[in-house]
Scaffold this motif. Structure first.
Motif, PDB file in Angstrom:
ATOM      1  N   LEU A 187      38.819  57.751  38.774  1.00 31.69           N
ATOM      2  CA  LEU A 187      39.551  58.503  39.795  1.00 31.69           C
ATOM      3  C   LEU A 187      38.578  59.342  40.614  1.00 31.69           C
ATOM      4  N   GLY A 188      38.674  59.238  41.946  1.00 33.02           N
ATOM      5  CA  GLY A 188      37.780  59.983  42.818  1.00 33.02           C
ATOM      6  C   GLY A 188      38.048  61.476  42.774  1.00 33.02           C
ATOM      7  N   PRO A 189      37.081  62.295  43.203  1.00 32.13           N
ATOM      8  CA  PRO A 189      37.228  63.760  43.180  1.00 32.13           C
ATOM      9  C   PRO A 189      38.419  64.267  43.992  1.00 32.13           C
ATOM     10  N   ASP A 190      38.770  63.527  45.069  1.00 33.56           N
ATOM     11  CA  ASP A 190      39.892  63.964  45.903  1.00 33.56           C
ATOM     12  C   ASP A 190      41.244  63.574  45.329  1.00 33.56           C
ATOM     13  N   GLY A 191      41.239  62.759  44.256  1.00 37.92           N
ATOM     14  CA  GLY A 191      42.486  62.340  43.629  1.00 37.92           C
ATOM     15  C   GLY A 191      43.258  61.320  44.443  1.00 37.92           C
ATOM     16  N   LYS A 192      42.645  60.813  45.516  1.00 37.74           N
ATOM     17  CA  LYS A 192      43.348  59.888  46.407  1.00 37.74           C
ATOM     18  C   LYS A 192      42.771  58.482  46.380  1.00 37.74           C
ATOM     19  N   THR A 193      41.644  58.317  45.721  1.00 37.16           N
ATOM     20  CA  THR A 193      41.010  56.998  45.669  1.00 37.16           C
ATOM     21  C   THR A 193      40.615  56.661  44.230  1.00 37.16           C
ATOM     22  N   ILE A 194      40.545  55.363  43.954  1.00 36.86           N
ATOM     23  CA  ILE A 194      40.115  54.874  42.650  1.00 36.86           C
ATOM     24  C   ILE A 194      39.080  53.777  42.880  1.00 36.86           C
ATOM     25  N   MET A 195      37.965  53.907  42.196  1.00 31.42           N
ATOM     26  CA  MET A 195      36.980  52.830  42.174  1.00 31.42           C
ATOM     27  C   MET A 195      37.207  52.071  40.875  1.00 31.42           C
ATOM     28  N   ALA A 196      37.500  50.794  40.987  1.00 36.55           N
ATOM     29  CA  ALA A 196      37.853  49.990  39.811  1.00 36.55           C
ATOM     30  C   ALA A 196      36.914  48.803  39.661  1.00 36.55           C
ATOM     31  N   LYS A 197      36.890  48.290  38.444  1.00 37.02           N
ATOM     32  CA  LYS A 197      36.068  47.107  38.159  1.00 37.02           C
ATOM     33  C   LYS A 197      36.823  46.251  37.141  1.00 37.02           C
ATOM     34  N   SER A 198      36.958  44.985  37.469  1.00 37.75           N
ATOM     35  CA  SER A 198      37.656  44.076  36.565  1.00 37.75           C
ATOM     36  C   SER A 198      36.756  43.741  35.374  1.00 37.75           C
ATOM     37  N   LYS A 199      37.347  43.079  34.388  1.00 38.39           N
ATOM     38  CA  LYS A 199      36.589  42.716  33.195  1.00 38.39           C
ATOM     39  C   LYS A 199      35.448  41.754  33.528  1.00 38.39           C
ATOM     40  N   SER A 200      35.601  41.014  34.611  1.00 33.41           N
ATOM     41  CA  SER A 200      34.558  40.074  35.031  1.00 33.41           C
ATOM     42  C   SER A 200      33.432  40.775  35.797  1.00 33.41           C
ATOM     43  N   GLY A 201      33.625  42.073  36.098  1.00 34.24           N
ATOM     44  CA  GLY A 201      32.596  42.834  36.794  1.00 34.24           C
ATOM     45  C   GLY A 201      32.823  42.977  38.286  1.00 34.24           C
ATOM     46  N   LYS A 202      33.918  42.439  38.824  1.00 34.05           N
ATOM     47  CA  LYS A 202      34.211  42.526  40.250  1.00 34.05           C
ATOM     48  C   LYS A 202      34.751  43.910  40.576  1.00 34.05           C
ATOM     49  N   GLY A 203      34.126  44.577  41.553  1.00 34.36           N
ATOM     50  CA  GLY A 203      34.558  45.914  41.935  1.00 34.36           C
ATOM     51  C   GLY A 203      35.562  45.892  43.076  1.00 34.36           C
ATOM     52  N   PHE A 204      36.455  46.885  43.092  1.00 38.26           N
ATOM     53  CA  PHE A 204      37.432  46.995  44.182  1.00 38.26           C
ATOM     54  C   PHE A 204      37.940  48.441  44.232  1.00 38.26           C
ATOM     55  N   SER A 205      38.632  48.773  45.317  1.00 37.40           N
ATOM     56  CA  SER A 205      39.141  50.131  45.510  1.00 37.40           C
ATOM     57  C   SER A 205      40.669  50.139  45.520  1.00 37.40           C
ATOM     58  N   MET A 206      41.229  51.294  45.182  1.00 35.33           N
ATOM     59  CA  MET A 206      42.673  51.498  45.238  1.00 35.33           C
ATOM     60  C   MET A 206      42.923  52.818  45.949  1.00 35.33           C
ATOM     61  N   TYR A 207      44.072  52.911  46.633  1.00 34.06           N
ATOM     62  CA  TYR A 207      44.353  54.104  47.419  1.00 34.06           C
ATOM     63  C   TYR A 207      45.743  54.645  47.078  1.00 34.06           C
TER      64      TYR A 207
END
Length: 212
Positions: A187-207
């Motif tokens: 969870l990002g410091p602003d509480g509005k974003t998430i940096m995620a990574k799947s089990k395969s290592g692929k990174g993505f963002s959530m808002y």
């Protein structure tokens, strides 16, 4: 429901080992557990109020007894003692007591500090986890992360989530959704974003989707 619960347990067992954290009071969902938390809070409040009543009673009794001592000192024409007692009764500050009274005041101070600390911790633990709310994936799906640890998409439970550390989480998807894999999230410091990574290592963002 039993199948979902069993599947969730198995999924969490397959997630990469991570640091365990203490159970928080807001994790409790049963009536019995919620009642225990409520009773705990009421006991803290009672302790604080009872302690203050004892202090007030002791102070009141001290002043009453000193008034009697003042009359006796005046009758005995002990001017110095009369002046000392009078100054104390007229002052707002408490008397500098002997070692025993000082120790009692220190004990009361520590108890008050402990009560305040427990109440602060209770307030922090009963607040919803900052992850709770609706989040938009890059795929366009909007999922709701519930307070009781589920991820819901269009009214259906698709995964379970749990906190693994400060601002870190893991989401384990049910096997009837996708391939039953898991995502590690920060969870990002602003509480509005998430940096995620799947089990395969692929990174993505959530808002975060603001609540209405």
């Amino acid at each position: 429901m039993k199948l979902i619960a069993i599947a969730t347990v198995l999924l969490f067992a397959s997630v990469a080992t991570c640091e365990e954290t203490n159970v928080q009071l807001n994790d409790f969902q049963s009536k019995a557990a919620k009642l225990a938390v409520k009773t705990f809070n009421e006991r803290l409040l009672f302790l604080e109020q009872s302690m203050q009543q004892h202090v007030d009673t002791a102070n009141s009794k001290l002043r009453d007894e000193l008034k009697v001592a003042l009359e006796q000192a005046a009758k005995q024409e002990d001017l110095k003692e009369t002046e000392r007692i009078s100054r104390f009764l007229q002052a707002d500050a408490p008397l500098k007591a002997d070692n025993e009274s000082a120790a009692a005041r220190e004990t009361i101070r520590k108890l008050r500090a402990e009560v305040a600390d427990l109440k602060k911790r209770l307030d922090e633990m009963t607040q919803p986890d900052p992850l709770v709310g609706s989040w938009k994936y890059q795929s366009g799906n909007v999922c709701h992360f519930t307070n009781d640890g589920w991820v819901v998409l269009k009214g259906e439970r698709i995964a379970a989530w749990k906190r693994t550390g400060e601002n870190s989480y893991v989401t384990a998807f049910l096997k009837n959704f996708g391939d039953g894999s898991s995502d590690a999230m920060t969870l990002g410091p602003d509480g509005k974003t998430i940096m995620a990574k799947s089990k395969s290592g692929k990174g993505f963002s959530m808002y975060r989707i603001p609540s209405k």
